[in-house]
Design an enzyme around this catalytic site. Sequence first.
Site, mmCIF file in Angstrom:
data_model
loop_
_atom_site.group_PDB
_atom_site.id
_atom_site.type_symbol
_atom_site.label_atom_id
_atom_site.label_comp_id
_atom_site.label_asym_id
_atom_site.label_seq_id
_atom_site.Cartn_x
_atom_site.Cartn_y
_atom_site.Cartn_z
ATOM 1 N N ASP A 72 49.645 39.381 24.475
ATOM 2 C CA ASP A 72 49.835 40.333 25.567
ATOM 3 C C ASP A 72 50.438 41.615 25.000
ATOM 4 O O ASP A 72 51.158 41.579 23.994
ATOM 5 C CB ASP A 72 50.762 39.751 26.641
ATOM 6 C CG ASP A 72 50.590 40.440 27.993
ATOM 7 O OD1 ASP A 72 49.915 39.875 28.859
ATOM 8 O OD2 ASP A 72 51.132 41.556 28.166
ATOM 9 N N ASN A 97 40.753 37.707 28.572
ATOM 10 C CA ASN A 97 41.213 37.902 29.945
ATOM 11 C C ASN A 97 41.784 39.284 30.203
ATOM 12 O O ASN A 97 41.710 39.770 31.332
ATOM 13 C CB ASN A 97 42.278 36.834 30.254
ATOM 14 C CG ASN A 97 43.073 37.165 31.502
ATOM 15 O OD1 ASN A 97 42.596 37.013 32.616
ATOM 16 N ND2 ASN A 97 44.309 37.624 31.316
ATOM 17 N N TYR A 140 35.008 50.460 37.580
ATOM 18 C CA TYR A 140 35.314 49.049 37.345
ATOM 19 C C TYR A 140 34.026 48.236 37.269
ATOM 20 O O TYR A 140 33.865 47.368 36.405
ATOM 21 C CB TYR A 140 36.219 48.536 38.455
ATOM 22 C CG TYR A 140 36.726 47.135 38.252
ATOM 23 C CD1 TYR A 140 37.678 46.853 37.274
ATOM 24 C CD2 TYR A 140 36.278 46.084 39.054
ATOM 25 C CE1 TYR A 140 38.155 45.567 37.090
ATOM 26 C CE2 TYR A 140 36.758 44.798 38.877
ATOM 27 C CZ TYR A 140 37.694 44.536 37.896
ATOM 28 O OH TYR A 140 38.167 43.256 37.715
ATOM 29 N N LYS A 143 32.561 45.731 34.182
ATOM 30 C CA LYS A 143 32.299 44.299 34.350
ATOM 31 C C LYS A 143 30.823 43.965 34.160
ATOM 32 O O LYS A 143 30.487 42.868 33.690
ATOM 33 C CB LYS A 143 32.827 43.823 35.711
ATOM 34 C CG LYS A 143 34.345 43.855 35.811
ATOM 35 C CD LYS A 143 34.998 43.053 34.676
ATOM 36 C CE LYS A 143 36.512 43.064 34.746
ATOM 37 N NZ LYS A 143 37.138 42.263 33.655
ATOM 38 N N THR A 198 47.182 38.466 41.911
ATOM 39 C CA THR A 198 47.758 38.698 40.592
ATOM 40 C C THR A 198 48.326 40.112 40.544
ATOM 41 O O THR A 198 48.059 40.928 41.433
ATOM 42 C CB THR A 198 46.691 38.581 39.486
ATOM 43 O OG1 THR A 198 45.820 39.718 39.568
ATOM 44 C CG2 THR A 198 45.882 37.290 39.622
#
Length: 252
Positions: free
Chosen positions: A34, A87, A153, A157, A188
Amino acid sequence: MDQKVALVTGAGSGIGRATAHKLARNGATVVVADLDLEAAEATVNEIVASGGAAVAQRCDVTDPQDVAELFARIEEDFDGLDYAVNNAGICTEVASIADYKLPLMRKMMAVNVSAVFNCLQHEVRSMRRKGSGAIVNLSSIFGQVSGPGYAGYTATKHAVEGLTKSVALENAEYGIRVNCVRPSVVQTPLMTGKDVHVEPGSDEWAAYEDANPSKRAAQPEEIAAGIAWLLSDEASFVSGGGINLDGAYLAR
């Protein structure tokens, strides 16, 4: 997943953290990567406290040198990689393309596409040496459809979907499977934090949930369960596609 090594990027929160926990419960040793080292270490501490095995590594997935150092550690400490979950991702803003800020679009492309490409290169090299492996990329319902304000976005994707197919085709003969998952709204930090910032319980949040046939948002653990299945031997002939973890959103 006993004796296996798994990498999860963006594992300091949200889907990444839930996935790291799930893989550790299934027996894997998890490399928790991360940008926020404290968040990564918090995930590792939780896993270890629960009896699992994990290590933390700070990594800016947009920095090729950081990614190279991450994989050098994986090779040195664990002799390679069995599973990978790409991720880490962002949604910089929701806006009409006429008003979208180009620097934000470039940032989103760097995190959601270029970084996945870079990680895939290293993951495939490692897994080819081992003779097998499984990779899951995080796509979205916007890897298949779109909505007003989501042109940027959506573009990222759709690119992830293309990468998934191409890399799966190139590496099937090496015993490496590559798939993606397509979540809809998940509770999230991507939704509730600084990126999109929609507060649960607000009218805007209710609108997001109401747009889904299931009339609710998913929890990170529900997405993690799908990812873990795709990585597992139970999905041994599944490669080059994706599964919808979307409460029937894409069924319409």
